[in-house]
Scaffold this motif. Structure first.
Motif, PDB file in Angstrom:
ATOM      1  N   MET A 234       0.849  -1.181   0.000  1.00  0.00           N
ATOM      2  CA  MET A 234       0.000   0.000   0.000  1.00  0.00           C
ATOM      3  C   MET A 234       0.891   1.240   0.000  1.00  0.00           C
ATOM      4  SD  MET A 234      -2.954   0.881   2.684  1.00  0.00           S
ATOM      5  CE  MET A 234      -3.833   2.379   2.606  1.00  0.00           C
ATOM      6  N   ASN A 235       0.601   2.174  -0.869  1.00  0.00           N
ATOM      7  CA  ASN A 235       1.393   3.391  -0.996  1.00  0.00           C
ATOM      8  C   ASN A 235       0.671   4.540  -0.311  1.00  0.00           C
ATOM      9  OD1 ASN A 235       2.949   5.521  -1.737  1.00  0.00           O
ATOM     10  ND2 ASN A 235       2.863   5.129  -3.925  1.00  0.00           N
ATOM     11  N   ASN A 236       1.186   4.974   0.847  1.00  0.00           N
ATOM     12  CA  ASN A 236       0.579   6.079   1.583  1.00  0.00           C
ATOM     13  C   ASN A 236       1.101   7.433   1.150  1.00  0.00           C
ATOM     14  OD1 ASN A 236      -1.046   4.453   3.152  1.00  0.00           O
ATOM     15  ND2 ASN A 236       0.548   4.130   4.674  1.00  0.00           N
ATOM     16  N   CYS A 237       2.136   7.464   0.347  1.00  0.00           N
ATOM     17  CA  CYS A 237       2.731   8.726  -0.073  1.00  0.00           C
ATOM     18  C   CYS A 237       1.893   9.305  -1.206  1.00  0.00           C
ATOM     19  CB  CYS A 237       4.175   8.506  -0.522  1.00  0.00           C
ATOM     20  SG  CYS A 237       5.025  10.060  -0.769  1.00  0.00           S
ATOM     21  N   ILE A 238       1.137  10.354  -0.906  1.00  0.00           N
ATOM     22  CA  ILE A 238       0.242  10.889  -1.920  1.00  0.00           C
ATOM     23  C   ILE A 238       0.801  12.118  -2.622  1.00  0.00           C
ATOM     24  CG2 ILE A 238      -1.844   9.941  -0.902  1.00  0.00           C
ATOM     25  CD1 ILE A 238      -2.368  12.731   0.294  1.00  0.00           C
ATOM     26  N   ASP A 239       1.839  12.699  -2.083  1.00  0.00           N
ATOM     27  CA  ASP A 239       2.429  13.842  -2.777  1.00  0.00           C
ATOM     28  C   ASP A 239       3.905  13.968  -2.436  1.00  0.00           C
ATOM     29  OD1 ASP A 239       2.666  16.470  -0.738  1.00  0.00           O
ATOM     30  OD2 ASP A 239       1.237  14.950  -0.099  1.00  0.00           O
ATOM     31  N   TRP A 240       4.615  14.629  -3.336  1.00  0.00           N
ATOM     32  CA  TRP A 240       6.019  14.923  -3.108  1.00  0.00           C
ATOM     33  C   TRP A 240       6.360  16.174  -3.901  1.00  0.00           C
ATOM     34  CZ3 TRP A 240       9.473  15.260  -7.087  1.00  0.00           C
ATOM     35  CH2 TRP A 240       9.087  14.691  -8.297  1.00  0.00           C
ATOM     36  N   ARG A 241       7.375  16.852  -3.473  1.00  0.00           N
ATOM     37  CA  ARG A 241       7.876  18.022  -4.199  1.00  0.00           C
ATOM     38  C   ARG A 241       9.343  18.186  -3.853  1.00  0.00           C
ATOM     39  NH1 ARG A 241       7.856  22.414  -0.493  1.00  0.00           N
ATOM     40  NH2 ARG A 241       6.601  21.922   1.315  1.00  0.00           N
ATOM     41  N   TYR A 242      10.028  18.970  -4.659  1.00  0.00           N
ATOM     42  CA  TYR A 242      11.414  19.247  -4.309  1.00  0.00           C
ATOM     43  C   TYR A 242      11.699  20.721  -4.435  1.00  0.00           C
ATOM     44  CZ  TYR A 242      13.108  19.270  -9.203  1.00  0.00           C
ATOM     45  OH  TYR A 242      13.347  19.554 -10.514  1.00  0.00           O
ATOM     46  N   ASP A 243      12.604  21.160  -3.605  1.00  0.00           N
ATOM     47  CA  ASP A 243      12.990  22.561  -3.525  1.00  0.00           C
ATOM     48  C   ASP A 243      14.490  22.638  -3.776  1.00  0.00           C
ATOM     49  OD1 ASP A 243      13.842  25.100  -2.654  1.00  0.00           O
ATOM     50  OD2 ASP A 243      12.198  25.246  -1.221  1.00  0.00           O
TER      51      ASP A 243
ATOM     52  N   ILE B 141      -0.180  11.849   8.216  1.00  0.00           N
ATOM     53  CA  ILE B 141       1.098  11.389   8.765  1.00  0.00           C
ATOM     54  C   ILE B 141       2.126  12.505   8.642  1.00  0.00           C
ATOM     55  CG2 ILE B 141       0.644   8.963   8.225  1.00  0.00           C
ATOM     56  CD1 ILE B 141       2.681   9.239   5.926  1.00  0.00           C
ATOM     57  N   LYS B 142       3.207  12.356   9.374  1.00  0.00           N
ATOM     58  CA  LYS B 142       4.293  13.326   9.314  1.00  0.00           C
ATOM     59  C   LYS B 142       4.883  13.371   7.917  1.00  0.00           C
ATOM     60  CE  LYS B 142       5.902  12.655  14.035  1.00  0.00           C
ATOM     61  NZ  LYS B 142       7.071  12.251  14.834  1.00  0.00           N
ATOM     62  N   ARG B 143       5.443  14.504   7.571  1.00  0.00           N
ATOM     63  CA  ARG B 143       6.152  14.619   6.302  1.00  0.00           C
ATOM     64  C   ARG B 143       7.594  14.199   6.475  1.00  0.00           C
ATOM     65  NH1 ARG B 143       5.549  20.476   4.524  1.00  0.00           N
ATOM     66  NH2 ARG B 143       6.251  20.610   6.637  1.00  0.00           N
ATOM     67  N   LEU B 144       8.120  13.579   5.444  1.00  0.00           N
ATOM     68  CA  LEU B 144       9.508  13.148   5.420  1.00  0.00           C
ATOM     69  C   LEU B 144      10.289  14.144   4.571  1.00  0.00           C
ATOM     70  CD1 LEU B 144      11.261  10.720   6.352  1.00  0.00           C
ATOM     71  CD2 LEU B 144      10.887   9.761   4.082  1.00  0.00           C
ATOM     72  N   ILE B 145      11.413  14.609   5.079  1.00  0.00           N
ATOM     73  CA  ILE B 145      12.249  15.567   4.359  1.00  0.00           C
ATOM     74  C   ILE B 145      13.588  14.910   4.073  1.00  0.00           C
ATOM     75  CG2 ILE B 145      13.399  17.809   4.409  1.00  0.00           C
ATOM     76  CD1 ILE B 145      11.160  18.766   6.262  1.00  0.00           C
ATOM     77  N   VAL B 146      14.012  15.012   2.832  1.00  0.00           N
ATOM     78  CA  VAL B 146      15.263  14.413   2.390  1.00  0.00           C
ATOM     79  C   VAL B 146      16.161  15.512   1.843  1.00  0.00           C
ATOM     80  CG1 VAL B 146      16.307  12.800   0.769  1.00  0.00           C
ATOM     81  CG2 VAL B 146      14.090  12.259   1.788  1.00  0.00           C
ATOM     82  N   ASP B 147      17.332  15.672   2.433  1.00  0.00           N
ATOM     83  CA  ASP B 147      18.341  16.569   1.859  1.00  0.00           C
ATOM     84  C   ASP B 147      19.002  15.796   0.731  1.00  0.00           C
ATOM     85  OD1 ASP B 147      17.915  18.571   3.849  1.00  0.00           O
ATOM     86  OD2 ASP B 147      19.122  17.380   5.227  1.00  0.00           O
TER      87      ASP B 147
ATOM     88  N   TYR C  67      20.156  10.716  -1.615  1.00  0.00           N
ATOM     89  CA  TYR C  67      19.739  11.205  -0.306  1.00  0.00           C
ATOM     90  C   TYR C  67      20.958  11.377   0.579  1.00  0.00           C
ATOM     91  CZ  TYR C  67      15.112   9.221  -1.528  1.00  0.00           C
ATOM     92  OH  TYR C  67      13.938   8.895  -2.120  1.00  0.00           O
ATOM     93  N   LYS C  68      21.146  12.583   1.091  1.00  0.00           N
ATOM     94  CA  LYS C  68      22.255  12.830   2.007  1.00  0.00           C
ATOM     95  C   LYS C  68      21.805  12.688   3.459  1.00  0.00           C
ATOM     96  CE  LYS C  68      23.825  16.890   0.654  1.00  0.00           C
ATOM     97  NZ  LYS C  68      24.578  18.032   0.133  1.00  0.00           N
ATOM     98  N   ASN C  69      20.605  13.123   3.748  1.00  0.00           N
ATOM     99  CA  ASN C  69      20.065  13.069   5.098  1.00  0.00           C
ATOM    100  C   ASN C  69      18.558  12.891   4.997  1.00  0.00           C
ATOM    101  OD1 ASN C  69      20.091  13.327   7.966  1.00  0.00           O
ATOM    102  ND2 ASN C  69      19.434  15.445   7.756  1.00  0.00           N
ATOM    103  N   VAL C  70      17.989  12.117   5.898  1.00  0.00           N
ATOM    104  CA  VAL C  70      16.545  11.874   5.911  1.00  0.00           C
ATOM    105  C   VAL C  70      16.032  12.171   7.315  1.00  0.00           C
ATOM    106  CG1 VAL C  70      14.728  10.164   5.540  1.00  0.00           C
ATOM    107  CG2 VAL C  70      16.828  10.050   4.197  1.00  0.00           C
ATOM    108  N   ARG C  71      14.942  12.946   7.397  1.00  0.00           N
ATOM    109  CA  ARG C  71      14.381  13.292   8.708  1.00  0.00           C
ATOM    110  C   ARG C  71      12.877  13.536   8.609  1.00  0.00           C
ATOM    111  NH1 ARG C  71      16.496  17.563   6.231  1.00  0.00           N
ATOM    112  NH2 ARG C  71      15.544  19.607   6.396  1.00  0.00           N
ATOM    113  N   TRP C  72      12.214  13.423   9.742  1.00  0.00           N
ATOM    114  CA  TRP C  72      10.795  13.765   9.803  1.00  0.00           C
ATOM    115  C   TRP C  72      10.658  15.269   9.955  1.00  0.00           C
ATOM    116  CZ3 TRP C  72       7.515  10.383   8.193  1.00  0.00           C
ATOM    117  CH2 TRP C  72       7.741   9.034   8.393  1.00  0.00           C
ATOM    118  N   ALA C  73       9.637  15.824   9.352  1.00  0.00           N
ATOM    119  CA  ALA C  73       9.374  17.254   9.480  1.00  0.00           C
ATOM    120  C   ALA C  73       8.901  17.552  10.901  1.00  0.00           C
ATOM    121  CB  ALA C  73       8.289  17.683   8.492  1.00  0.00           C
TER     122      ALA C  73
END
Length: 131
Positions: free
Chosen positions: A1-10, A23-29, A119-125
């Motif tokens: 099951m895929n719970n990730c409904i959106d993503w974007r990059y900056d 759910i919390k957002r996941l942020i990836v550097d 991915y250099k670093n992964v963290r919860w928002a």
């Protein structure tokens, strides 16, 4: 099951943001590795791409330097004939040498190229802060 409904990059922050309802957002550097163009059938290293912000390609030149030391032409030539598989190979090499936590492939909005990232670093928002 895929719970990730959106993503974007900056590109200015150097972040990929994944989110889902409730759910919390996941942020990836991330670090840009390069891109594969469907039109020209070429690979272009991020260290030679003038359209990228320095925040997302500040360390990738280490891969080029490694290529010079080892005589690996695909790591030192900024642009060369390629296919999507080559993009994954270059991304795997970069991920290994830079001790990345993962990799991601992003299609361009016009579907003309894939951008490869590590991915250099992964963290919860921090969900207590406004977006």
């Amino acid at each position: 099951m895929n719970n990730c409904i959106d993503w974007r990059y900056d590109q200015y922050k150097g972040e990929l943001i994944f989110g889902a309802h409730g759910i919390k957002r996941l942020i990836v550097d991330f670090e840009e590795v390069g891109l594969f163009s469907f039109k020209s059938k070429t690979w272009l290293w991020a260290w030679k791409n003038p359209r990228l912000e320095e925040k997302v390609n500040s360390e990738i030149s280490r891969i080029r330097d490694y290529g010079y030391k080892r005589g690996f032409e695909k790591l030192t030539n900024p642009k060369w004939p390629a296919d999507e598989f080559d993009g994954w190979e270059m991304t795997a090499i970069a991920a290994y040498l830079m001790k990345a936590k993962g990799a991601f492939k992003v299609p361009s909005s016009d579907n003309m190229f894939y951008s490869f990232m590590i991915y250099k670093n992964v963290r919860w928002a921090d969900t207590t802060q406004p977006n």
